[in-house]
Design an enzyme around this catalytic site. Structure first.
Site, mmCIF file in Angstrom:
data_model
loop_
_atom_site.group_PDB
_atom_site.id
_atom_site.type_symbol
_atom_site.label_atom_id
_atom_site.label_comp_id
_atom_site.label_asym_id
_atom_site.label_seq_id
_atom_site.Cartn_x
_atom_site.Cartn_y
_atom_site.Cartn_z
ATOM 1 N N ASN A 12 0.817 -1.211 0.000
ATOM 2 C CA ASN A 12 0.000 0.000 0.000
ATOM 3 C C ASN A 12 0.855 1.267 0.000
ATOM 4 O OD1 ASN A 12 -2.493 1.576 2.129
ATOM 5 N ND2 ASN A 12 -2.523 1.401 -0.073
ATOM 6 N N CYS A 14 2.728 1.970 -3.304
ATOM 7 C CA CYS A 14 2.995 2.300 -4.720
ATOM 8 C C CYS A 14 1.709 2.264 -5.546
ATOM 9 C CB CYS A 14 4.036 1.354 -5.323
ATOM 10 S SG CYS A 14 5.681 1.494 -4.619
ATOM 11 N N ARG A 15 1.284 1.064 -5.911
ATOM 12 C CA ARG A 15 0.180 0.931 -6.867
ATOM 13 C C ARG A 15 -1.182 1.299 -6.294
ATOM 14 N NH1 ARG A 15 1.331 -5.128 -8.290
ATOM 15 N NH2 ARG A 15 1.844 -5.037 -6.068
ATOM 16 N N SER A 16 -1.531 0.761 -5.137
ATOM 17 C CA SER A 16 -2.885 1.020 -4.630
ATOM 18 C C SER A 16 -3.104 2.472 -4.203
ATOM 19 C CB SER A 16 -3.283 0.032 -3.526
ATOM 20 O OG SER A 16 -2.405 0.066 -2.442
ATOM 21 N N ASP A 131 4.407 -4.390 -10.118
ATOM 22 C CA ASP A 131 4.902 -3.658 -8.960
ATOM 23 C C ASP A 131 6.151 -2.874 -9.352
ATOM 24 O OD1 ASP A 131 5.674 -2.708 -6.489
ATOM 25 O OD2 ASP A 131 5.492 -4.645 -5.480
#
Length: 164
Positions: A12, A14-16, A131
């Site tokens: 939780n 980077c991407r989300s 990721d």
């Protein structure tokens, strides 16, 4: 009645949170922030309370999105009571979510880009958002492009399903 959307990746950071920030922006631009609630979480708790990775923040900011106020948290069982969509960034995230999912959960647990209606083509080889954590700046730029396309597709789906 609000539609609640939770974006999930591993830590939780980077991407989300990037998906959280971009989707929230599109929701606000559409004037639907009273109808759609957005959050993000991770399947691992290594970064609880931390802001997004500085590279994710700078990449988002370069695109006009400020995600610096977000803080990492871990997915909980309560999330399955609150959220209508719980969307993993990759297949491992989805597998972890399905392991946590109560048998009576009636919402959607799935792969973010797949649920958003993104199709595999010459540019998109699979429906995972890779990721970027161990990569260079191009990994973050690639991730934000995929996430933005997914955010637009997901918002369209939710609008169509809910007559917003």
């Amino acid at each position: 009645m609000a539609v609640n959307v939770l974006f999930v990746c591993l830590g939780n950071i980077c991407r989300s949170p990037t998906a959280h920030g971009l989707f929230q922006h599109h929701v606000q631009q559409a004037g639907l922030d009273q109808h759609i609630v957005v959050d993000s979480a991770g399947t691992g708790g290594w970064h609880i309370g931390h802001p997004p990775d500085s590279r994710a923040q700078s990449t988002a900011l370069q695109q006009g999105y400020d995600i610096s106020h977000l803080q990492a948290r871990v997915v909980t069982c309560d999330d399955f009571e609150k959220f209508d969509y719980i969307l993993g960034m990759d297949n491992e995230n989805v597998a972890n979510l399905l392991d946590l999912k109560p048998h009576n959960y009636t919402g959607t647990v799935g792969l973010f880009l797949e649920v958003a209606g993104i199709k595999i083509d010459e540019k998109i080889k699979n429906l995972e958002v890779p990721d970027p954590y161990y990569g260079d700046q191009t990994y973050f730029e690639n991730a934000i492009q995929l996430i933005d396309n997914g955010a637009i597709g997901l918002l369209s789906r939710i609008q169509n399903e809910n007559q917003f």
